[in-house]
Enzyme design. Structure first.
Site, PDB file in Angstrom:
ATOM      1  N   LEU A 138       0.665  -1.128   0.032  1.00  0.00           N
ATOM      2  CA  LEU A 138       0.036   0.145   0.114  1.00  0.00           C
ATOM      3  C   LEU A 138       1.072   1.134  -0.070  1.00  0.00           C
ATOM      4  N   ILE A 170       7.977  -2.663   2.449  1.00  0.00           N
ATOM      5  CA  ILE A 170       6.912  -3.724   2.578  1.00  0.00           C
ATOM      6  C   ILE A 170       7.369  -4.957   3.286  1.00  0.00           C
ATOM      7  N   CYS A 245      -8.324  -4.096   5.380  1.00  0.00           N
ATOM      8  CA  CYS A 245      -7.362  -4.962   5.857  1.00  0.00           C
ATOM      9  C   CYS A 245      -6.495  -4.385   7.237  1.00  0.00           C
ATOM     10  N   LEU A 246      -6.206  -3.115   6.840  1.00  0.00           N
ATOM     11  CA  LEU A 246      -5.592  -2.275   7.993  1.00  0.00           C
ATOM     12  C   LEU A 246      -6.244  -2.532   9.461  1.00  0.00           C
ATOM     13  N   GLU A 370       1.264   0.736  10.243  1.00  0.00           N
ATOM     14  CA  GLU A 370      -0.159   0.674  10.370  1.00  0.00           C
ATOM     15  C   GLU A 370      -0.965   1.942  10.828  1.00  0.00           C
ATOM     16  N   GLY A 371      -0.464   3.001  10.330  1.00  0.00           N
ATOM     17  CA  GLY A 371      -0.746   4.102  10.845  1.00  0.00           C
ATOM     18  C   GLY A 371       0.046   4.742  12.095  1.00  0.00           C
TER      19      GLY A 371
HETATM   20  P1  TGC Z   1     -11.436   8.625   4.393  1.00  0.00           P
HETATM   21  O1  TGC Z   1     -12.137   9.462   3.687  1.00  0.00           O
HETATM   22  O2  TGC Z   1     -11.474   8.610   6.098  1.00  0.00           O
HETATM   23  O3  TGC Z   1     -11.999   6.911   4.016  1.00  0.00           O
HETATM   24  C1  TGC Z   1     -11.814   6.444   2.911  1.00  0.00           C
HETATM   25  C2  TGC Z   1     -12.893   5.295   2.866  1.00  0.00           C
HETATM   26  O4  TGC Z   1     -12.365   4.157   3.782  1.00  0.00           O
HETATM   27  C3  TGC Z   1     -13.056   4.035   4.808  1.00  0.00           C
HETATM   28  N1  TGC Z   1     -12.363   3.938   6.093  1.00  0.00           N
HETATM   29  C4  TGC Z   1     -12.011   2.666   6.452  1.00  0.00           C
HETATM   30  N2  TGC Z   1     -12.621   1.417   6.450  1.00  0.00           N
HETATM   31  C5  TGC Z   1     -12.208   0.364   7.126  1.00  0.00           C
HETATM   32  N3  TGC Z   1     -11.268   0.691   8.201  1.00  0.00           N
HETATM   33  C6  TGC Z   1     -10.742   1.839   8.484  1.00  0.00           C
HETATM   34  N4  TGC Z   1      -9.765   1.966   9.350  1.00  0.00           N
HETATM   35  C7  TGC Z   1     -11.244   2.812   7.570  1.00  0.00           C
HETATM   36  N5  TGC Z   1     -10.890   4.149   7.658  1.00  0.00           N
HETATM   37  C8  TGC Z   1     -11.664   4.559   6.531  1.00  0.00           C
HETATM   38  C9  TGC Z   1     -14.084   5.244   4.924  1.00  0.00           C
HETATM   39  O5  TGC Z   1     -15.363   4.811   5.517  1.00  0.00           O
HETATM   40  C10 TGC Z   1     -14.194   5.637   3.393  1.00  0.00           C
HETATM   41  O6  TGC Z   1     -15.231   4.812   2.768  1.00  0.00           O
HETATM   42  P2  TGC Z   1     -16.129   5.201   1.642  1.00  0.00           P
HETATM   43  O7  TGC Z   1     -17.178   3.969   1.439  1.00  0.00           O
HETATM   44  O8  TGC Z   1     -16.721   6.377   2.127  1.00  0.00           O
HETATM   45  O9  TGC Z   1     -15.428   5.432   0.729  1.00  0.00           O
HETATM   46  O10 TGC Z   1      -9.843   8.479   4.014  1.00  0.00           O
HETATM   47  P3  TGC Z   1      -8.810   9.475   4.047  1.00  0.00           P
HETATM   48  O11 TGC Z   1      -8.134   9.491   2.807  1.00  0.00           O
HETATM   49  O12 TGC Z   1      -9.291  10.765   4.820  1.00  0.00           O
HETATM   50  O13 TGC Z   1      -7.684   9.012   5.064  1.00  0.00           O
HETATM   51  C11 TGC Z   1      -7.769   8.569   6.381  1.00  0.00           C
HETATM   52  C12 TGC Z   1      -6.552   7.905   7.027  1.00  0.00           C
HETATM   53  C13 TGC Z   1      -5.531   9.139   7.026  1.00  0.00           C
HETATM   54  C14 TGC Z   1      -6.866   7.755   8.407  1.00  0.00           C
HETATM   55  C15 TGC Z   1      -5.976   6.932   6.218  1.00  0.00           C
HETATM   56  O14 TGC Z   1      -5.649   7.252   5.132  1.00  0.00           O
HETATM   57  C16 TGC Z   1      -4.910   6.087   6.874  1.00  0.00           C
HETATM   58  O15 TGC Z   1      -5.156   5.484   7.664  1.00  0.00           O
HETATM   59  N6  TGC Z   1      -3.507   6.493   6.600  1.00  0.00           N
HETATM   60  C17 TGC Z   1      -2.556   5.577   7.210  1.00  0.00           C
HETATM   61  C18 TGC Z   1      -2.195   4.650   6.324  1.00  0.00           C
HETATM   62  C19 TGC Z   1      -1.657   3.490   6.825  1.00  0.00           C
HETATM   63  O16 TGC Z   1      -1.949   2.845   8.104  1.00  0.00           O
HETATM   64  N7  TGC Z   1      -0.911   2.659   6.033  1.00  0.00           N
HETATM   65  C20 TGC Z   1      -0.226   1.332   6.525  1.00  0.00           C
HETATM   66  C21 TGC Z   1       0.325   0.633   5.509  1.00  0.00           C
HETATM   67  S1  TGC Z   1       0.291  -1.231   5.738  1.00  0.00           S
HETATM   68  C22 TGC Z   1       1.610  -1.255   7.024  1.00  0.00           C
HETATM   69  O17 TGC Z   1       1.999  -0.446   7.583  1.00  0.00           O
HETATM   70  C23 TGC Z   1       1.861  -2.929   7.347  1.00  0.00           C
HETATM   71  S2  TGC Z   1       3.219  -3.029   8.652  1.00  0.00           S
HETATM   72  C24 TGC Z   1       2.648  -4.658   8.892  1.00  0.00           C
HETATM   73  C25 TGC Z   1       3.561  -5.288   9.912  1.00  0.00           C
HETATM   74  O18 TGC Z   1       4.792  -5.570   9.491  1.00  0.00           O
HETATM   75  O19 TGC Z   1       2.990  -5.661  10.811  1.00  0.00           O
HETATM   76  P1  FAD Z   2       4.864  10.161   6.352  1.00  0.00           P
HETATM   77  O1  FAD Z   2       3.634   9.626   5.909  1.00  0.00           O
HETATM   78  O2  FAD Z   2       5.822  10.598   5.226  1.00  0.00           O
HETATM   79  O3  FAD Z   2       4.870  10.571   7.709  1.00  0.00           O
HETATM   80  C1  FAD Z   2       5.964  11.389   8.217  1.00  0.00           C
HETATM   81  C2  FAD Z   2       5.443  12.320   9.675  1.00  0.00           C
HETATM   82  O4  FAD Z   2       4.514  13.003   9.265  1.00  0.00           O
HETATM   83  C3  FAD Z   2       5.178  11.110  10.572  1.00  0.00           C
HETATM   84  O5  FAD Z   2       5.395  11.606  11.899  1.00  0.00           O
HETATM   85  C4  FAD Z   2       3.725  11.460  10.553  1.00  0.00           C
HETATM   86  O6  FAD Z   2       2.811  11.076  11.885  1.00  0.00           O
HETATM   87  C5  FAD Z   2       3.570  13.057  10.130  1.00  0.00           C
HETATM   88  N1  FAD Z   2       2.316  13.166   9.615  1.00  0.00           N
HETATM   89  C6  FAD Z   2       1.385  12.704   8.691  1.00  0.00           C
HETATM   90  N2  FAD Z   2       0.140  13.358   8.330  1.00  0.00           N
HETATM   91  C7  FAD Z   2       0.126  14.231   9.218  1.00  0.00           C
HETATM   92  C8  FAD Z   2      -0.730  15.199   9.473  1.00  0.00           C
HETATM   93  N3  FAD Z   2      -1.958  15.404   9.002  1.00  0.00           N
HETATM   94  N4  FAD Z   2      -0.499  16.257  10.509  1.00  0.00           N
HETATM   95  C9  FAD Z   2       0.692  15.895  11.285  1.00  0.00           C
HETATM   96  N5  FAD Z   2       1.541  15.042  11.319  1.00  0.00           N
HETATM   97  C10 FAD Z   2       1.233  14.003  10.059  1.00  0.00           C
HETATM   98  N6  FAD Z   2       3.252  -0.280   4.481  1.00  0.00           N
HETATM   99  C11 FAD Z   2       2.754  -1.129   3.617  1.00  0.00           C
HETATM  100  O7  FAD Z   2       1.988  -0.768   2.807  1.00  0.00           O
HETATM  101  N7  FAD Z   2       3.225  -2.640   3.753  1.00  0.00           N
HETATM  102  C12 FAD Z   2       4.168  -3.066   4.781  1.00  0.00           C
HETATM  103  O8  FAD Z   2       4.016  -4.393   4.765  1.00  0.00           O
HETATM  104  C13 FAD Z   2       4.510  -2.186   5.631  1.00  0.00           C
HETATM  105  N8  FAD Z   2       5.505  -2.668   6.243  1.00  0.00           N
HETATM  106  C14 FAD Z   2       6.098  -1.723   7.087  1.00  0.00           C
HETATM  107  C15 FAD Z   2       7.429  -2.280   7.906  1.00  0.00           C
HETATM  108  C16 FAD Z   2       8.348  -1.335   8.373  1.00  0.00           C
HETATM  109  C17 FAD Z   2       9.402  -1.949   9.333  1.00  0.00           C
HETATM  110  C18 FAD Z   2       7.851   0.155   8.365  1.00  0.00           C
HETATM  111  C19 FAD Z   2       8.829   1.039   8.953  1.00  0.00           C
HETATM  112  C20 FAD Z   2       7.031   0.564   7.664  1.00  0.00           C
HETATM  113  C21 FAD Z   2       6.077  -0.381   6.861  1.00  0.00           C
HETATM  114  N9  FAD Z   2       4.949   0.093   6.066  1.00  0.00           N
HETATM  115  C22 FAD Z   2       4.494  -0.634   5.307  1.00  0.00           C
HETATM  116  C23 FAD Z   2       5.114   1.580   5.591  1.00  0.00           C
HETATM  117  C24 FAD Z   2       4.352   2.292   6.891  1.00  0.00           C
HETATM  118  O9  FAD Z   2       2.818   1.997   6.883  1.00  0.00           O
HETATM  119  C25 FAD Z   2       4.554   3.669   6.848  1.00  0.00           C
HETATM  120  O10 FAD Z   2       5.759   4.042   7.275  1.00  0.00           O
HETATM  121  C26 FAD Z   2       3.668   4.448   7.316  1.00  0.00           C
HETATM  122  O11 FAD Z   2       2.316   4.440   7.177  1.00  0.00           O
HETATM  123  C27 FAD Z   2       3.955   6.236   7.451  1.00  0.00           C
HETATM  124  O12 FAD Z   2       4.281   6.397   6.256  1.00  0.00           O
HETATM  125  P2  FAD Z   2       5.834   7.249   5.812  1.00  0.00           P
HETATM  126  O13 FAD Z   2       6.809   6.426   6.393  1.00  0.00           O
HETATM  127  O14 FAD Z   2       5.652   7.643   4.495  1.00  0.00           O
HETATM  128  O15 FAD Z   2       5.720   8.654   6.788  1.00  0.00           O
END
Ligand code: TGC
Ligand code: FAD
Length: 390
Positions: A138, A170, A245-246, A370-371
């Site tokens: 993602l 990733i 999924c998240l 994961e956020g």
């Molecule tokens: P927003 O307008 O709030 O939502 C868009 C659509 O998504 C729905 N939705 C959700 N659905 C399920 N679960 C949630 N937590 C949801 N949050 C929102 C929402 O209802 C809407 O649906 P629809 O039908 O109306 O279209 O979206 P936004 O663009 O304002 O973003 C909100 C925000 C900032 C919270 C979101 O972009 C976000 O969570 N950002 C963080 C991204 C993140 O967590 N990335 C993680 C990547 S994977 C990873 O890190 C794996 S590490 C794993 C490991 O090694 O263990």
């Molecule tokens: P950025 O989004 O660039 O954020 C930088 C800083 O800005 C952060 O401190 C953040 O909190 C802050 N910030 C962001 N928005 C705002 C706001 N509106 N106001 C104030 N502050 C803000 N991703 C996947 O898709 N799949 C994976 O399997 C996966 N595994 C990972 C494993 C590891 C070890 C790590 C480190 C990351 C992994 N990720 C994965 C990515 C992870 O989800 C991202 O690192 C994370 O979502 C943050 O994105 P970024 O690193 O680009 O930081």
């Protein structure tokens, strides 16, 4: 004084609120961590190696896709059991829990929830058996917190799709046989199962990590990768697909760091009882007892939070905001405890002979992935005010 009957790592007897089956799952995974993870994990972290030999054993124990139905070769456990799996794995190392989280919540879950019946039958049994490993793409290099700004795209070409773009950070990237890749299409964001041998697809491992060293982290690159429509997840469109999924994975992550925190508290407590300074063990000083008591207080809060979250999830009532609050609280709790434990160990705490610094370094990733903590705080703020402050 009568001997205490309290378990110092479960002061509110959360264990007594588990069903027999949940307690059995916890004991089984705890044994796996004690016998198979803890003896090797320090060295894996030092060398920067994921212990892939553990995958068949994790599969054998039913830890991969544990909550999915048995008809797909999975264990069909409830959400609380999945949480306990995460907690006990992360008592070993966040990297081991990460492997299980990604395989279960980020790869098997979307195939189950958004895939066709054919896709479920093709992939899930082999993934549960640990024969097919997945990763989840993602995040992109230009910023992970805002996945709506996705540049990776998929364009239709007859019965196929052509994917271009890049994903960053990733987990499992170079281990994986398949990647669940989220890409922008004319109809919104869609998910694709990209197979590792598809021409134009490459994974490149990220080195020089100081965190999650016993886990594989990679960049994924897509250069005109041709993917058949049969590999598109047909049952979801839009950002709610990956965010759904998240929610699953973040739920598990609320439990995982409790395990890391317990490992740190236990280590710091034992150390403080034998480290004699100024003619008494440091455990006999008020300063150290205050620190240990505060750790136990925060672990107890986190345990109660995750258990209630799990009960809500099993009742089908869990909301993403509740997950955000618990992810924020519990990861912050564990990171603070790991750092404080490192301090109690003094100089000894800077080596990986002890677990505290390894957990602290790992949790620097857990608080970001994961956020980020800020993202989850803003999700809660949005819930309270109705105003989107991202
Ligand atoms: P927003 O307008 O709030 O939502 C868009 C659509 O998504 C729905 N939705 C959700 N659905 C399920 N679960 C949630 N937590 C949801 N949050 C929102 C929402 O209802 C809407 O649906 P629809 O039908 O109306 O279209 O979206 P936004 O663009 O304002 O973003 C909100 C925000 C900032 C919270 C979101 O972009 C976000 O969570 N950002 C963080 C991204 C993140 O967590 N990335 C993680 C990547 S994977 C990873 O890190 C794996 S590490 C794993 C490991 O090694 O263990
Ligand atoms: P950025 O989004 O660039 O954020 C930088 C800083 O800005 C952060 O401190 C953040 O909190 C802050 N910030 C962001 N928005 C705002 C706001 N509106 N106001 C104030 N502050 C803000 N991703 C996947 O898709 N799949 C994976 O399997 C996966 N595994 C990972 C494993 C590891 C070890 C790590 C480190 C990351 C992994 N990720 C994965 C990515 C992870 O989800 C991202 O690192 C994370 O979502 C943050 O994105 P970024 O690193 O680009 O930081």
């Amino acid at each position: 004084m009568a001997a205490s009957t309290l378990n110092p790592y479960d002061l509110y007897d959360v264990r007594s609120m588990l069903t027999e089956e949940e307690a059995m799952v916890q004991d089984t995974v705890a044994r796996f961590t004690d016998e198979r993870v803890l003896p090797i994990i320090g060295e894996c972290f030092d060398k920067g190696v994921f212990p892939r030999d553990l995958i068949p054993e994790m599969a054998e124990l039913g830890l991969l896709g544990s909550s999915l139905p048995t008809e797909y070769g999975c264990a069909g456990m409830n959400a609380v059991s999945y949480g306990l799996i995460c907690q006990e794995l992360e008592r070993g190392d966040s990297g081991i829990r990460s492997f299980a989280s990604v395989q279960s919540s980020l790869c098997m879950y979307p195939i189950y929830a958004y895939g066709s019946e054919e896709q479920r039958r093709r992939w899930l049994p082999d993934m549960a058996a640990g024969k097919v490993i997945g990763c989840f793409g993602l995040t992109e290099p230009h910023g992970g917190s805002d996945p709506a700004n996705m540049k990776t795209n998929a364009k239709r070409d007859g019965g196929d799709w052509i994917i271009n773009g890049a994903k960053m950070w990733i987990t499992n990237g170079n281990l994986a046989h398949i990647a669940i890749v989220w890409a922008q299409t004319e109809e919104g964001i869609q998910g694709f199962i990209v197979e590792k041998d598809m021409p134009g697809f490459a994974a490149q491992e990220i080195h020089k990590k100081m965190s999650l060293r016993a886990s594989v982290t990679s960049g994924l690159f897509f250069d005109n990768v041709r993917v058949p429509d049969a590999n598109r997840l047909p049952n979801v469109k839009g950002l709610k697909g990956p965010l759904g999924c998240l929610t699953q994975a973040r739920y598990g992550i609320t439990w995982g760091p409790i395990g890391a925190a317990i490992a740190c508290l236990s280590e710091a407590t034992e150390y403080s009882k034998t480290r004699v300074l100024f003619n008494r063990p440091i455990a006999a000083t008020q300063a150290v007892q205050l620190k240990l008591a505060d750790m136990a207080r925060r672990i107890t809060q986190a345990q109660l939070l995750s258990l209630q979250l799990g009960r809500l999830k099993d009742a089908g009532r869990m909301q993403p905001t509740q997950v955000s609050l618990a992810k924020w609280n519990n990861v912050r709790m564990a990171l603070d405890i790991a750092r404080e434990s490192r301090d109690i160990l003094g100089g000894a705490g800077i080596t990986t002979e002890y677990g505290a610094i390894r957990h602290a370094l790992n949790l620097e990733s857990v608080i970001t992935y994961e956020g980020t903590e800020t993202v989850h705080q803003l999700v809660v703020g949005r819930e309270l005010t109705g105003i989107n402050a991202f």
